[in-house]
Structure formats: structure tokens, C-alpha cells
Design an enzyme around this catalytic site. Structure first.
Site, PDB file in Angstrom:
ATOM      1  N   ASP A 115     -43.791 -27.414 -55.847  1.00  0.00           N
ATOM      2  CA  ASP A 115     -44.235 -27.996 -56.865  1.00  0.00           C
ATOM      3  C   ASP A 115     -45.641 -27.127 -57.371  1.00  0.00           C
ATOM      4  O   ASP A 115     -46.630 -27.687 -58.215  1.00  0.00           O
ATOM      5  CB  ASP A 115     -44.671 -29.548 -56.883  1.00  0.00           C
ATOM      6  CG  ASP A 115     -45.589 -29.680 -55.836  1.00  0.00           C
ATOM      7  OD1 ASP A 115     -45.943 -28.905 -55.016  1.00  0.00           O
ATOM      8  OD2 ASP A 115     -45.872 -30.772 -55.475  1.00  0.00           O
ATOM      9  N   HIS A 125     -47.437 -34.184 -54.452  1.00  0.00           N
ATOM     10  CA  HIS A 125     -48.435 -33.304 -53.825  1.00  0.00           C
ATOM     11  C   HIS A 125     -49.788 -34.200 -53.642  1.00  0.00           C
ATOM     12  O   HIS A 125     -50.954 -33.885 -53.792  1.00  0.00           O
ATOM     13  CB  HIS A 125     -48.738 -32.220 -54.807  1.00  0.00           C
ATOM     14  CG  HIS A 125     -49.372 -30.964 -53.857  1.00  0.00           C
ATOM     15  ND1 HIS A 125     -48.568 -29.720 -53.786  1.00  0.00           N
ATOM     16  CD2 HIS A 125     -50.512 -30.764 -53.286  1.00  0.00           C
ATOM     17  CE1 HIS A 125     -49.239 -29.109 -52.992  1.00  0.00           C
ATOM     18  NE2 HIS A 125     -50.527 -29.511 -52.696  1.00  0.00           N
ATOM     19  N   TYR A 133     -46.054 -21.791 -48.672  1.00  0.00           N
ATOM     20  CA  TYR A 133     -46.069 -21.685 -50.103  1.00  0.00           C
ATOM     21  C   TYR A 133     -45.459 -20.246 -50.643  1.00  0.00           C
ATOM     22  O   TYR A 133     -45.964 -19.250 -50.040  1.00  0.00           O
ATOM     23  CB  TYR A 133     -47.456 -21.693 -50.803  1.00  0.00           C
ATOM     24  CG  TYR A 133     -48.348 -22.837 -50.619  1.00  0.00           C
ATOM     25  CD1 TYR A 133     -48.272 -23.619 -52.143  1.00  0.00           C
ATOM     26  CD2 TYR A 133     -48.979 -23.214 -49.644  1.00  0.00           C
ATOM     27  CE1 TYR A 133     -48.767 -24.688 -52.130  1.00  0.00           C
ATOM     28  CE2 TYR A 133     -49.800 -24.360 -49.942  1.00  0.00           C
ATOM     29  CZ  TYR A 133     -49.586 -25.258 -50.918  1.00  0.00           C
ATOM     30  OH  TYR A 133     -50.412 -26.651 -50.957  1.00  0.00           O
TER      31      TYR A 133
END
Length: 370
Positions: free
Chosen positions: A173, A263, A145
Site C-alpha cells: 500500500d 498501514h 518495500y
């Protein structure tokens, strides 16, 4: 039940990956089960991922004399035993006391690529060491991330490089975390004592033992991806692609691969199922870079459908967690073996000797161009 409990014996042998979930639910603390199983808001996307596969049909070819299928696959220069990877999932310590160590050993034993989560409860260095004790040629990719603090982002990249990870998987995302009704109802927002996100432990000498918080930013953009590319020579994959235009941008920027992903239904609810978007993304990329997929894969036939519609490989998440919960390393190995056996059997019945021989013309229904 505590994550320190002894794993349940796997007898009789389970025959599908779906059979692991109810056993795992009985073993897990109900709050932790809800964390792993749940999705965002009304969980519409969570359910859609699996349901969309069921609406697709395989149309086999006959009398092709292809012989026994070979499932081995090359991905970004990495040889893997089959086109099935282990998707990044957080907090394995909640599922089993051996945590990501057991998952890494299982992946290495199976010759499968593990995408280890940034939010793992074992440090990436230890995960990599465990995998390579099992198989010297084990491949580990690192999920990233991108953080608001690019200095800390770079520190994470260096850790992954030094641990021997061979690719970075950028979860794109997540400019913010998804909202989960189950977690809110259970008031599950902190890990239990003794369980930490070890990759977020501070590397500064003046902060020994300090664990940083995930710091996502709504300002996350393609510029951040380009900055990331400038700080590493590792292949970079973009995970979370659903729109064809984003796939085109990624290919134009020479990103190494994209992963069609929502996700696991855990971010924006009501997004389309990944298998529905896969053909559009593959068409947009036009073969310039590999396309992978995660979300809803539960059978070898699901793997075959994704490969036929343009995926180079798929990744599985929750089934790995359920296998880990039920049997530790052995449970994960069995989940992978079930998918391997089912995929091989599916290829035989479709008249294909390799995954590459699966064609779009062999899939009909929603999401198919046929």
C-alpha cells in the site's frame, strides 16, 4: 528524553496494553512519540481502526464443556504459540537502546512470530541471531518495500534469506509515503545521529557505510509481485489489502497469504477500518489462502472478533513499541502476555477450546455479515 535513557520499572504491573502508551509518551522525545503515535493527515483512519472494534459485539455460546483453551496456531507451516504476531514497525532505536534486539528476544521468548521491519535500526542478520539465541525455533518474517531498483530489492531478499527469515511480507500500500501533519509540524524527516536504517546499508565494496534511501515507485504493480515470486522460494504475503478484488487477484496469483491492513492509518487517510473490511476480504479469498489482519488491536476481545470474522491471526504494532519504550524486552513480553491471557479468557467465556472454533455467528454489529 533520549533513547539511551534507562527503562522505567514496571511496577505495579500494568493490566492492559493501553496503559503502556501514556507511560511511553512521558519517556519518549515528543517528536519521536508523535512519529510512532501519529497517522496520515487528519488521522481519521487511525482513530477508526480502534473504534470499529468497539462497535462489534461478541455473542458467546454456553454449556459447551470445552475445557482450557489451546491458543497454538499454524501459519504457513510455522507453529506459533498464539494467533498474535508482532507487526513491522520502524526505528525501534528511537524507543529503547536495545532496539529491535529486545523486540526479537521478547517475540522468541513468547513463541510469537516477529515481522521485522525493513526500516529497522538493527540489521536483519543481528535481529535473527538475537531471536535464535533466545529460542532456536524462533520464526522471523521480513517486511519488504519493493524498490524501484529491482536489483536492490533482490539484494534485500537475499539478505533476508541468508539471515534465516522464513517469509516475506510485501507492504503493497506504499507506492508513495503517507503524509503526516505531526511529522511536518515537528520537521521530523531524518533520524538522529548514530541511528540508521541498517538494512539499507550498501553491500557494495566501493560504498562502505553508505545508507541508501527508500525508493518507492507509483509504478508498483502485480507484475512486481510476480517478479519477486520468481526470485525466491520463501512464502510471500501481501500486506495492505482492503479491497476484495485485490484479495481475489492475490489468491489467483497463488500469493501465500494476505494481510488486511491500512498501514495503521499512516498511508491514505479516510480508508475504512481493517476489521470492517475483513469479512469482505475473507469472503473474496474463499479459504484459498490465509487472511491476517492488523490495525487497532488492543484487547484479547479484538483478537477474537478478528478470528471469528475470518482472520487466521492478527498483528500488533504500536502496543509493542509502547512496551519496548517502557520496559525493553520485558515490556514487550508483558504486552504479549496480556493479549495472550485476554484471548484465552475470551475463548473460555465464548465456549471455544481453540481459536478455530470462533465463528462468524458469534459476532454482531458493523462489519459482521450477521
Amino acid at each position: 528524553m533520549s533513547a539511551d535513557r534507562e527503562p522505567a520499572p514496571l511496577a505495579p504491573r500494568l493490566l492492559s496494553v493501553r496503559e503502556y502508551e501514556p507511560l511511553a509518551r512521558d519517556l519518549l522525545d515528543p517528536v519521536h512519540y508523535d512519529y510512532f503515535a501519529g497517522g496520515a493527515h487528519d488521522e481519521i483512519t487511525l482513530r477508526a481502526n480502534e473504534a470499529a472494534f468497539a462497535r462489534l459485539a461478541l455473542t458467546p455460546r454456553i454449556l459447551r464443556g470445552r475445557g482450557r483453551p489451546d491458543l497454538a496456531t499454524d501459519l504457513l507451516g510455522h507453529r506459533t504459540s498464539m494467533p498474535v504476531l508482532l507487526a513491522p514497525t520502524a526505528f525501534h532505536r528511537l524507543a529503547h537502546p536495545d532496539a529491535e534486539r529486545a523486540t526479537a528476544r521478547a517475540a522468541a521468548s513468547a513463541g510469537a512470530i516477529l515481522i521485522t521491519a525493513m526500516l529497522s535500526t538493527v540489521a536483519v542478520e543481528d535481529i535473527a541471531a538475537e531471536a535464535r539465541k533466545t529460542a532456536a525455533d524462533a520464526h522471523l518474517w521480513f517486511q519488504l518495500y519493493i524498490q524501484r531498483d529491482m536489483g536492490f530489492t533482490e539484494a534485500l531478499v537475499r539478505r533476508a534469506e541468508e539471515a534465516g527469515c522464513t517469509a516475506l511480507v510485501v507492504t503493497a500500500d506504499s507506492p508513495a509515503l503517507g503524509r503526516h501533519v505531526r511529522n511536518d509540524r515537528n520537521d521530523f524527516h531524518d533520524l538522529p545521529p548514530g541511528v540508521r536504517c541498517e538494512n539499507l546499508r550498501s553491500l557494495r565494496a566501493d560504498e562502505p557505510g553508505h545508507v541508501r534511501q527508500v525508493d518507492l515507485s507509483p509504478e508498483l504493480s502485480w507484475d512486481h509481485v510476480e517478479r519477486l515470486r520468481a526470485m525466491t522460494d520463501l512464502p510471500v504475503l501481501i500486506k495492505g489489502v482492503l479491497h476484495p478484488e485485490d484479495a481475489r487477484i492475490a489468491a489467483d496469483l497463488s500469493v501465500d497469504a494476505v494481510i488486511v491492513s491500512n498501514h495503521g492509518g499512516r498511508q491514505l487517510d479516510t480508508t475504512p477500518a481493517t476489521i470492517t473490511q475483513l469479512p469482505r476480504v475473507a469472503e473474496a479469498v474463499g479459504g484459498r489462502i490465509p487472511v491476517l489482519l492488523d490495525g487497532g488491536v488492543r484487547r484479547g476481545t479484538d483478537v477474537a472478533k478478528a478470528l471469528a470474522l475470518g482472520a487466521a491471526a492478527v498483528a500488533v504494532g504500536r502496543p509493542v513499541v509502547w512496551g519496548l519504550t517502557v520496559g525493553g524486552q520485558r515490556g514487550v513480553e508483558e504486552v504479549l502476555e496480556i493479549l495472550r491471557d485476554e484471548l484465552g479468557h475470551t475463548l473460555t467465556l465464548c465456549g471455544c477450546a481453540t481459536p478455530a472454533e470462533l465463528a462468524r455467528s458469534m459476532v454482531t454489529g458493523e462489519g459482521s455479515p450477521c
